[in-house]
Design an enzyme around this catalytic site. Structure first.
Site, PDB file in Angstrom:
ATOM      1  N   ASP A  13       5.923  29.593  25.018  1.00 33.85           N
ATOM      2  CA  ASP A  13       7.017  30.422  25.520  1.00 33.85           C
ATOM      3  C   ASP A  13       6.982  31.761  24.783  1.00 33.85           C
ATOM      4  O   ASP A  13       6.045  32.052  24.021  1.00 33.85           O
ATOM      5  CB  ASP A  13       8.366  29.722  25.361  1.00 33.85           C
ATOM      6  CG  ASP A  13       8.803  29.595  23.907  1.00 33.85           C
ATOM      7  OD1 ASP A  13       7.992  29.868  22.991  1.00 33.85           O
ATOM      8  OD2 ASP A  13       9.969  29.219  23.676  1.00 33.85           O
ATOM      9  N   CYS A  65      11.158  34.209  12.976  1.00 32.12           N
ATOM     10  CA  CYS A  65      10.246  35.263  13.438  1.00 32.12           C
ATOM     11  C   CYS A  65      10.747  35.826  14.764  1.00 32.12           C
ATOM     12  O   CYS A  65      10.071  35.777  15.793  1.00 32.12           O
ATOM     13  CB  CYS A  65       8.829  34.701  13.579  1.00 32.12           C
ATOM     14  SG  CYS A  65       7.549  35.955  13.761  1.00 32.12           S
ATOM     15  N   CYS A 121      11.247  37.654   7.221  1.00 34.04           N
ATOM     16  CA  CYS A 121      10.009  37.185   6.603  1.00 34.04           C
ATOM     17  C   CYS A 121      10.252  36.446   5.293  1.00 34.04           C
ATOM     18  O   CYS A 121       9.411  35.637   4.871  1.00 34.04           O
ATOM     19  CB  CYS A 121       9.058  38.367   6.395  1.00 34.04           C
ATOM     20  SG  CYS A 121       8.509  39.128   7.950  1.00 34.04           S
ATOM     21  N   TYR A 126       5.155  26.400  31.914  1.00 38.70           N
ATOM     22  CA  TYR A 126       5.803  26.135  30.628  1.00 38.70           C
ATOM     23  C   TYR A 126       6.590  24.827  30.668  1.00 38.70           C
ATOM     24  O   TYR A 126       6.453  23.971  29.792  1.00 38.70           O
ATOM     25  CB  TYR A 126       6.747  27.282  30.229  1.00 38.70           C
ATOM     26  CG  TYR A 126       7.682  26.827  29.133  1.00 38.70           C
ATOM     27  CD1 TYR A 126       7.220  26.719  27.828  1.00 38.70           C
ATOM     28  CD2 TYR A 126       8.985  26.411  29.414  1.00 38.70           C
ATOM     29  CE1 TYR A 126       8.043  26.223  26.825  1.00 38.70           C
ATOM     30  CE2 TYR A 126       9.812  25.923  28.425  1.00 38.70           C
ATOM     31  CZ  TYR A 126       9.333  25.831  27.128  1.00 38.70           C
ATOM     32  OH  TYR A 126      10.137  25.312  26.142  1.00 38.70           O
ATOM     33  N   CYS A 150      10.370  32.820   6.057  1.00 43.68           N
ATOM     34  CA  CYS A 150       9.224  32.232   6.760  1.00 43.68           C
ATOM     35  C   CYS A 150       8.461  31.279   5.845  1.00 43.68           C
ATOM     36  O   CYS A 150       8.125  31.632   4.711  1.00 43.68           O
ATOM     37  CB  CYS A 150       8.295  33.337   7.249  1.00 43.68           C
ATOM     38  SG  CYS A 150       6.851  32.695   8.152  1.00 43.68           S
ATOM     39  N   CYS A 202       0.347  35.441   6.753  1.00 38.86           N
ATOM     40  CA  CYS A 202       0.664  36.008   8.062  1.00 38.86           C
ATOM     41  C   CYS A 202      -0.110  37.312   8.191  1.00 38.86           C
ATOM     42  O   CYS A 202       0.030  38.215   7.355  1.00 38.86           O
ATOM     43  CB  CYS A 202       2.164  36.261   8.182  1.00 38.86           C
ATOM     44  SG  CYS A 202       2.637  37.222   9.650  1.00 38.86           S
ATOM     45  N   GLU A 253      15.339  21.934  29.376  1.00 37.09           N
ATOM     46  CA  GLU A 253      14.326  22.985  29.472  1.00 37.09           C
ATOM     47  C   GLU A 253      14.648  23.967  30.600  1.00 37.09           C
ATOM     48  O   GLU A 253      14.462  25.174  30.453  1.00 37.09           O
ATOM     49  CB  GLU A 253      12.937  22.372  29.676  1.00 37.09           C
ATOM     50  CG  GLU A 253      12.390  21.626  28.475  1.00 37.09           C
ATOM     51  CD  GLU A 253      12.135  22.534  27.280  1.00 37.09           C
ATOM     52  OE1 GLU A 253      12.045  23.771  27.462  1.00 37.09           O
ATOM     53  OE2 GLU A 253      12.032  22.007  26.154  1.00 37.09           O
TER      54      GLU A 253
END
Length: 300
Positions: free
Chosen positions: A145, A199, A206, A127, A209, A214, A44
């Site tokens: 994030d 995205c 799209c 985070y 997706c 959406c 991370e």
């Protein structure tokens, strides 16, 4: 559920998103079974502002070299900075070394599972603390994030951009989490994955997706009013700092000032400014006789 303006409640179908993630997610090593909380924490920290393709080989080396916090704590800050290599923003490495020392000395060589305790560790922000609690310990906590904020802005609120980070981001993301704890942790990973590979900020695909609805697409994909500026790197103070650190990482001990002068000849004033900032950040040290070395190596 979240509300977009004064309209009807809009949400994200967690079952659909989780199914998509389990079928298509990238096989990243820190997502695999058996990876420790410490190793997830390292990933991370490395992944902040750095692409996966650059992080993965370095992370693998670090896991082999420093599998537990005490192993890293036993190394000098300079060793850690040298191993950090070209990942960028090297203060992250220095803070991770400090964090390893605290974990070894005060937490039994283990990474805590409590968000508030994690927030008290060196270099651990909001985070990262929640990411570790979620991905290492499976807790039902919102992990927010840039990618997550973008997906929520588009799918839930119909906006092309998330805008500036705000306190409401955590609350809105938490409202989207499945009630079941084990599902919530996977949903958080899936939400990040969707923002990272489908995205995306500049070229969202799209057609790929998995979400059945959406708000942004329903609104005709309204354009963003944010003016994007390409971040310049060539000729910046960041580049100058990196060149000076390259010299010190490649040296077996302290070096003379002339070696640093030769590393950045474009602008002597910028070079001096870069060196001063490295000293201020604790990344570089100066010996009593005027030589320069990585942190912890001035006595070498």
């Amino acid at each position: 559920m979240c509300r977009s303006g004064g309209g009807a409640a809009v949400s994200i179908d967690s079952d659909v998103l989780i199914d998509w993630y389990e079928e298509t997610a990238r096989d990243l090593p820190w997502r695999r079974a058996g990876v420790s909380a410490w190793q997830i924490l390292m990933s991370e920290i490395m992944l902040q502002q750095t692409p996966v393709v650059r992080v993965e080989p370095v992370w693998r080396e670090w896991v082999a070299r420093w599998p537990v916090p005490s192993a890293m704590a036993a190394a000098s800050p300079g060793e850690v900075l040298r191993a950090w290599g070209k990942l960028g923003y090297p203060r992250r490495a220095l803070r991770l070394h400090e964090c390893a020392r605290v974990l070894a000395e005060e937490h039994g060589d283990a990474v805590p599972d409590d968000v508030e305790v994690l927030l008290g560790l060196p270099g651990i922000g909001a985070y990262t603390a929640r990411a570790v609690a979620c991905f290492a310990y499976g807790q039902r906590v919102p992990v927010v994030d840039t990618n997550v904020r973008r997906v929520v802005a588009r799918a839930v609120h119909g906006r092309a951009e998330a805008g500036n980070p705000a306190a409401r981001d955590l609350m809105e993301t938490e409202e989207l989490l499945p009630v079941r704890i084990d599902r919530a942790a996977v949903f958080s990973a899936a939400l990040m994955e969707l923002g990272g590979v489908v995205c995306t900020a500049r070229t969202p695909d799209c057609e790929l997706c998995p979400l059945p609805s959406c708000a942004w697409v329903a609104a005709g994909r309204p354009a963003s009013d944010v003016v994007r500026r390409t971040q310049k790197y060539d000729g910046t103070d960041r580049q100058a700092r990196g060149r000076l650190l390259d010299v010190l990482r490649g040296a077996s001990g302290p070096v003379e000032r002339v070696a640093l002068d030769l590393a950045w000849t474009r602008d002597p004033g910028q070079r001096a400014r870069a060196l001063d900032s490295l000293l201020t950040d604790g990344l570089v040290e100066q010996t009593s006789d005027g030589l320069f070395a990585l942190a912890g190596e001035a006595g070498a």
